[in-house]
Scaffold this active site. Structure first.
Site, PDB file in Angstrom:
ATOM      1  N   SER A   1      44.257 -57.921  45.857  1.00  0.00           N
ATOM      2  CA  SER A   1      45.222 -58.633  45.245  1.00  0.00           C
ATOM      3  C   SER A   1      45.009 -57.863  43.660  1.00  0.00           C
ATOM      4  O   SER A   1      45.990 -57.952  42.977  1.00  0.00           O
ATOM      5  CB  SER A   1      45.171 -59.739  45.288  1.00  0.00           C
ATOM      6  N   ASN A   2      43.701 -57.808  43.290  1.00  0.00           N
ATOM      7  CA  ASN A   2      43.532 -57.046  41.974  1.00  0.00           C
ATOM      8  C   ASN A   2      44.194 -55.686  41.801  1.00  0.00           C
ATOM      9  O   ASN A   2      44.834 -55.377  40.807  1.00  0.00           O
ATOM     10  CB  ASN A   2      41.906 -56.990  41.593  1.00  0.00           C
TER      11      ASN A   2
ATOM     12  N   ARG B   1      29.463 -55.133  50.892  1.00  0.00           N
ATOM     13  CA  ARG B   1      29.176 -56.631  50.860  1.00  0.00           C
ATOM     14  C   ARG B   1      28.129 -56.888  51.814  1.00  0.00           C
ATOM     15  O   ARG B   1      28.263 -57.296  52.769  1.00  0.00           O
ATOM     16  CB  ARG B   1      30.273 -57.635  50.593  1.00  0.00           C
TER      17      ARG B   1
ATOM     18  N   LYS C   1      33.119 -43.118  42.121  1.00  0.00           N
ATOM     19  CA  LYS C   1      33.082 -43.821  40.817  1.00  0.00           C
ATOM     20  C   LYS C   1      31.731 -43.542  40.373  1.00  0.00           C
ATOM     21  O   LYS C   1      30.710 -43.954  41.116  1.00  0.00           O
ATOM     22  CB  LYS C   1      33.626 -45.221  41.030  1.00  0.00           C
ATOM     23  N   LEU C   2      31.603 -43.371  39.156  1.00  0.00           N
ATOM     24  CA  LEU C   2      30.271 -42.953  38.306  1.00  0.00           C
ATOM     25  C   LEU C   2      30.058 -44.006  37.381  1.00  0.00           C
ATOM     26  O   LEU C   2      29.097 -43.620  36.630  1.00  0.00           O
ATOM     27  CB  LEU C   2      30.136 -41.642  38.089  1.00  0.00           C
TER      28      LEU C   2
ATOM     29  N   ASP D   1      38.362 -52.083  41.400  1.00  0.00           N
ATOM     30  CA  ASP D   1      39.649 -52.494  41.572  1.00  0.00           C
ATOM     31  C   ASP D   1      40.575 -51.577  40.677  1.00  0.00           C
ATOM     32  O   ASP D   1      41.789 -51.247  41.274  1.00  0.00           O
ATOM     33  CB  ASP D   1      39.991 -54.083  42.007  1.00  0.00           C
TER      34      ASP D   1
END
Length: 318
Positions: A36-37, A167, A225-226, A259
């Protein structure tokens, strides 16, 4: 429809003061969920987004639906569960650069999503399907629902974008997590892993080496992503390029930055940007998200995004 997302969103309680959660006496109620984000981030940038989920027939569910609908996201394929609750989680701002999250989502309504509840019409008109590794960790029925969503996307030419969002507390078993996450990555057109997630899946190696492992699974585009260093992008010809990040003087809340990155990347691609330009927008969105308390509260509109990316340094707008 530009982008469809599918996954759990929970009611978020954030303490109004910093320090250990045991000392908190007042909280603010918000909402947070990876999918949703992303949908909200895209909507704020003027794109058409849809969020698919299952929530409880309770006050938290009512408030959540009102909030996400109010952000311009299509919620017409969200179903309600009269027997299971909407999930809840708490944030703890223990001290600077030490944010912790506690989930209370066992047997939540979202964990009881099923393939039967998913309608082909919810996905068939979308340009992109955004999924994460959280949904299949919730339950076996969620995995079946996600498998159906992927099948519908492939049948209709919808590109699949996968954020591992690992997770381990949900998975429990590390080998099971690796197996399912690599499986969903292999079914995707684009993967948006964090560096630590890639290391978990494939072992140690340079970012460039780890990106190659995703290509070996059949992934066409990888955007890794860093953190504050930005991102590493690798396209169809495995041409790798580092895209510099944006400086943030003080990180207020890091949760939701990934996100925001996904929303920025998808927005750029929808606008016809190159991979590098899309990654730069994603980096900016991720940086902006960390500057505000809340999962979705820091997601900008186009005007704010342009000011940030253009380096506007005015402290006060008069």
């Amino acid at each position: 429809m530009d982008v469809v997302t599918i996954g759990e969103t929970m009611t978020l309680f954030t303490p109004n003061e910093e320090g250990p959660l045991r000392h908190a006496r007042s909280f603010s109620m918000k909402f947070g969920g990876a999918e949703s984000n992303v949908a909200i981030g895209l909507s704020r940038l003027g794109h058409k987004s849809r969020w698919i989920s299952r929530i409880g027939e309770d006050e938290f569910g009512d408030a959540m639906l009102s909030f996400i609908r109010g952000e311009g996201v299509d919620v017409s394929y969200v179903t309600r569960d009269p027997h299971s609750p909407t999930g809840v989680f708490f944030k703890e701002f223990r001290r600077l650069n030490d944010t912790r999250v506690y989930y209370y989502r066992k047997d939540s309504a979202a964990s009881k999503m099923t393939a039967d509840l998913l309608r082909e019409a919810a996905i068939e008109d979308a340009k992109y399907l955004h999924i994460t590794g959280i949904t299949p960790a919730l339950s076996k029925t969620c995995r079946l629902a996600l498998d159906k969503a992927i099948g519908i996307a492939k049948e209709n030419g919808t590109k699949i974008v996968f954020d591992p969002n690992i997770r381990l507390k949900l998975w429990g078993d590390k080998s099971e997590a690796r197996s399912f996450i690599t499986r969903y990555a292999s079914k995707s057109d684009m993967v948006l892993p964090g560096l630590s997630e890639a290391e978990f899946l494939f072992g140690e190696g340079s970012p460039e080496q780890l990106v190659d492992h995703f290509h070996e699974l059949g992934v066409e585009i990888v955007m890794m992503k860093l953190g504050k260093e930005g991102s590493l992008i690798s396209g169809p010809l495995s041409q790798k390029k580092h895209v510099k990040g944006f400086f943030v003087e003080r990180v207020v809340d890091p949760v939701g930055a990934g996100d925001a990155f996904a929303a920025g990347v998808l927005s750029g691609l929808l606008d016809g940007f190159s991979l590098e330009e899309a990654a730069r927008r994603g980096n900016a969105m991720g940086a902006m998200a960390t500057m505000v308390n809340g999962d979705a509260e820091g997601l900008p509109d186009r005007a704010d995004l342009a000011l940030f990316m253009n380096g506007n340094s005015d402290d006060v707008t008069r």
